[in-house]
Design an enzyme around this catalytic site. Structure first.
Site, PDB file in Angstrom:
ATOM      1  CB  SER A 172      -0.948   0.009   1.206  1.00 16.59           C
ATOM      2  OG  SER A 172      -0.235  -0.258   2.392  1.00 16.59           O
ATOM      3  NE  ARG A 173       1.134   2.858   5.016  1.00 18.99           N
ATOM      4  CZ  ARG A 173       2.006   2.748   6.012  1.00 18.99           C
ATOM      5  NH1 ARG A 173       3.026   3.572   6.114  1.00 18.99           N
ATOM      6  NH2 ARG A 173       1.862   1.801   6.929  1.00 18.99           N
ATOM      7  CG  ASP A 226      -1.801  -9.020  10.986  1.00 19.19           C
ATOM      8  OD1 ASP A 226      -0.608  -8.999  10.635  1.00 19.19           O
ATOM      9  OD2 ASP A 226      -2.167  -8.897  12.170  1.00 19.19           O
ATOM     10  CB  SER A 252      16.920  -3.940   7.233  1.00 16.34           C
ATOM     11  OG  SER A 252      17.589  -2.811   7.748  1.00 16.34           O
ATOM     12  CE1 TYR A 276      12.637  -3.206  10.383  1.00 14.31           C
ATOM     13  CE2 TYR A 276      15.001  -2.775  10.280  1.00 14.31           C
ATOM     14  CZ  TYR A 276      13.761  -2.795   9.667  1.00 14.31           C
ATOM     15  OH  TYR A 276      13.651  -2.408   8.350  1.00 14.31           O
ATOM     16  CB  ALA A 290      16.332 -10.376  16.361  1.00 14.87           C
ATOM     17  CB  ALA A 291      12.601  -9.323  12.670  1.00 14.90           C
ATOM     18  CB  ILE A 331      14.474   3.392   1.480  1.00  9.05           C
ATOM     19  CG1 ILE A 331      15.529   2.281   1.234  1.00  9.05           C
ATOM     20  CG2 ILE A 331      13.688   3.701   0.208  1.00  9.05           C
ATOM     21  CD1 ILE A 331      16.580   2.556   0.188  1.00  9.05           C
TER      22      ILE A 331
HETATM   23  P1  NDP Z   1       6.240   1.692   5.299  1.00 13.05           P
HETATM   24  O1  NDP Z   1       6.075   1.874   6.770  1.00 13.05           O
HETATM   25  O2  NDP Z   1       6.264   2.864   4.408  1.00 13.05           O
HETATM   26  O3  NDP Z   1       5.118   0.669   4.768  1.00 13.05           O
HETATM   27  C1  NDP Z   1       4.901  -0.531   5.456  1.00 13.05           C
HETATM   28  C2  NDP Z   1       3.971  -1.402   4.653  1.00 13.05           C
HETATM   29  O4  NDP Z   1       3.831  -2.661   5.332  1.00 13.05           O
HETATM   30  C3  NDP Z   1       2.569  -0.834   4.523  1.00 13.05           C
HETATM   31  O5  NDP Z   1       2.078  -1.206   3.259  1.00 13.05           O
HETATM   32  C4  NDP Z   1       1.802  -1.552   5.625  1.00 13.05           C
HETATM   33  O6  NDP Z   1       0.399  -1.674   5.380  1.00 13.05           O
HETATM   34  C5  NDP Z   1       2.458  -2.913   5.555  1.00 13.05           C
HETATM   35  N1  NDP Z   1       2.298  -3.687   6.786  1.00 13.05           N
HETATM   36  C6  NDP Z   1       2.740  -3.382   8.019  1.00 13.05           C
HETATM   37  N2  NDP Z   1       2.394  -4.356   8.890  1.00 13.05           N
HETATM   38  C7  NDP Z   1       1.693  -5.272   8.171  1.00 13.05           C
HETATM   39  C8  NDP Z   1       1.048  -6.492   8.489  1.00 13.05           C
HETATM   40  N3  NDP Z   1       1.071  -6.976   9.754  1.00 13.05           N
HETATM   41  N4  NDP Z   1       0.416  -7.173   7.515  1.00 13.05           N
HETATM   42  C9  NDP Z   1       0.402  -6.709   6.243  1.00 13.05           C
HETATM   43  N5  NDP Z   1       0.999  -5.563   5.874  1.00 13.05           N
HETATM   44  C10 NDP Z   1       1.626  -4.850   6.833  1.00 13.05           C
HETATM   45  O7  NDP Z   1       7.580   0.825   5.177  1.00 13.05           O
HETATM   46  P2  NDP Z   1       8.753   0.866   4.086  1.00 13.05           P
HETATM   47  O8  NDP Z   1       8.190   0.941   2.727  1.00 13.05           O
HETATM   48  O9  NDP Z   1       9.762   1.850   4.522  1.00 13.05           O
HETATM   49  O10 NDP Z   1       9.400  -0.569   4.339  1.00 13.05           O
HETATM   50  C11 NDP Z   1       9.091  -1.708   3.547  1.00 13.05           C
HETATM   51  C12 NDP Z   1      10.051  -2.817   3.917  1.00 13.05           C
HETATM   52  O11 NDP Z   1      11.388  -2.387   3.713  1.00 13.05           O
HETATM   53  C13 NDP Z   1       9.959  -3.248   5.392  1.00 13.05           C
HETATM   54  O12 NDP Z   1      10.132  -4.639   5.495  1.00 13.05           O
HETATM   55  C14 NDP Z   1      11.144  -2.536   6.018  1.00 13.05           C
HETATM   56  O13 NDP Z   1      11.589  -3.206   7.177  1.00 13.05           O
HETATM   57  C15 NDP Z   1      12.148  -2.590   4.891  1.00 13.05           C
HETATM   58  N6  NDP Z   1      13.195  -1.583   4.983  1.00 13.05           N
HETATM   59  C16 NDP Z   1      12.886  -0.247   4.917  1.00 13.05           C
HETATM   60  C17 NDP Z   1      13.906   0.680   5.011  1.00 13.05           C
HETATM   61  C18 NDP Z   1      13.646   2.149   4.944  1.00 13.05           C
HETATM   62  O14 NDP Z   1      14.619   2.903   5.144  1.00 13.05           O
HETATM   63  N7  NDP Z   1      12.447   2.619   4.675  1.00 13.05           N
HETATM   64  C19 NDP Z   1      15.307   0.265   5.186  1.00 13.05           C
HETATM   65  C20 NDP Z   1      15.485  -1.146   5.247  1.00 13.05           C
HETATM   66  C21 NDP Z   1      14.477  -2.039   5.139  1.00 13.05           C
HETATM   67  P3  NDP Z   1      -0.663  -0.528   5.836  1.00 13.05           P
HETATM   68  O15 NDP Z   1      -0.498   0.590   4.846  1.00 13.05           O
HETATM   69  O16 NDP Z   1      -1.998  -1.191   5.767  1.00 13.05           O
HETATM   70  O17 NDP Z   1      -0.274  -0.124   7.228  1.00 13.05           O
END
Ligand code: NDP
Length: 240
Positions: free
Chosen positions: A10-11, A59, A140, A153, A155-156, A186
């Site tokens: 979504s985002r 979820d 990450s 985070y 650890a995950a 990012i």
């Molecule tokens: P955002 O916070 O911008 O977006 C998170 C996304 O994950 C949203 O679409 C959200 O959905 C969804 N989400 C969260 N929890 C759940 C859940 N339980 N079930 C289904 N969907 C879920 O994150 P980023 O785009 O920044 O990050 C994306 C990935 O990249 C993550 O795994 C993050 O750890 C990794 N990452 C990001 C970095 C960064 O600097 N941004 C750096 C390194 C890794 P909803 O919109 O419905 O809440």
């Protein structure tokens, strides 16, 4: 029809991946947890470009919900399967370990690590039966190097790195590749509360990355061109 499922589409990074894979011709399944408006926006960005998208909210941390939604999708698409899975959904709840609550530890592990297991366990079976599949896990730099304030985070993400390497060995003979991408900083809502000016100084390229830059790497790993790459962790971090 070639289907790709992006968790957390979504985002942020997930949205860019959805748009990119749709541009490559995939029919994109946009998973999200609760932000329907943002997911609808991802869908319309794809449709504006002539692509096909379907929303698939659940979820990832809820194993029963994952099972229910993915089996229902599969029943409704008996002749198809999801050939590309991008495990992107993830959250952070930072705290130093001596202050970290059970809730902060558990929520991050449930979503960021267990979620990858629940979704991959179901889809990998279909990929192996069809003798083609791509699993791309977004981890990450925190999971590679560790980061103070992020023991949960880190650890995950380190757990997913181990899972990536082990699953790649289980699926290699069946044409299914499993790789991970380790981004540095990012620009998304996940990093908007961080002191960007300070952190940029730590990055050799002196800037945060853009979600589209991560999506381009995902696109390569999702394509046939990456067919001899599996079990790898590829960093995208401006040299961090
Ligand atoms: P955002 O916070 O911008 O977006 C998170 C996304 O994950 C949203 O679409 C959200 O959905 C969804 N989400 C969260 N929890 C759940 C859940 N339980 N079930 C289904 N969907 C879920 O994150 P980023 O785009 O920044 O990050 C994306 C990935 O990249 C993550 O795994 C993050 O750890 C990794 N990452 C990001 C970095 C960064 O600097 N941004 C750096 C390194 C890794 P909803 O919109 O419905 O809440």
């Amino acid at each position: 029809m070639k289907y790709a499922l992006i968790t957390g589409g979504s985002r942020g990074i997930g949205r860019s991946i959805c748009v990119k894979l749709a541009e490559m011709g995939f029919s994109v399944l946009v998973n999200y947890q609760s932000n329907k408006a943002a997911a609808e926006e991802t869908k319309s960005l794809i449709e504006q470009r002539g692509g096909i998208a379907e929303l698939l909210p659940f979820d990832v941390a809820d194993g029963a919900a994952v099972e229910k939604n993915l089996s229902e999708w599969q029943m409704a698409h008996a002749d198809d399967y999801i050939a590309v899975l991008v495990n992107n959904a993830g959250i952070r709840r930072d705290n130093y370990m001596f202050w970290m609550s059970d809730e902060e530890w558990k929520t991050v592990l449930d979503t960021s690590l267990n979620g990858v297991f629940y979704v991959s366990r179901i889809l990998v079976k279909y990929m192996m039966n069809k003798k083609f599949g791509r699993i791309i896990n977004i981890v990450s730099i925190s999971g590679v190097n560790g980061m103070a304030g992020q023991t949960n985070y880190s650890a995950a993400k380190a757990g997913i790195i181990g899972m990536t390497k082990a699953l790649a060995l289980e699926t290699a003979k069946k044409g299914v590749t499993v790789n991970a991408i380790a981004p540095g900083f990012i620009e998304t809502s996940m990093t908007k509360d961080l002191p960007q000016d300070e952190l940029k100084k730590l990055v050799p390229m002196q800037r945060f990355g853009q979600p589209e830059e991560v999506a381009d790497l995902v696109a390569f790993l999702a394509s046939e061109k990456s067919s001899y790459i599996t079990g790898q962790i590829i960093s995208i971090s401006g040299g961090l």
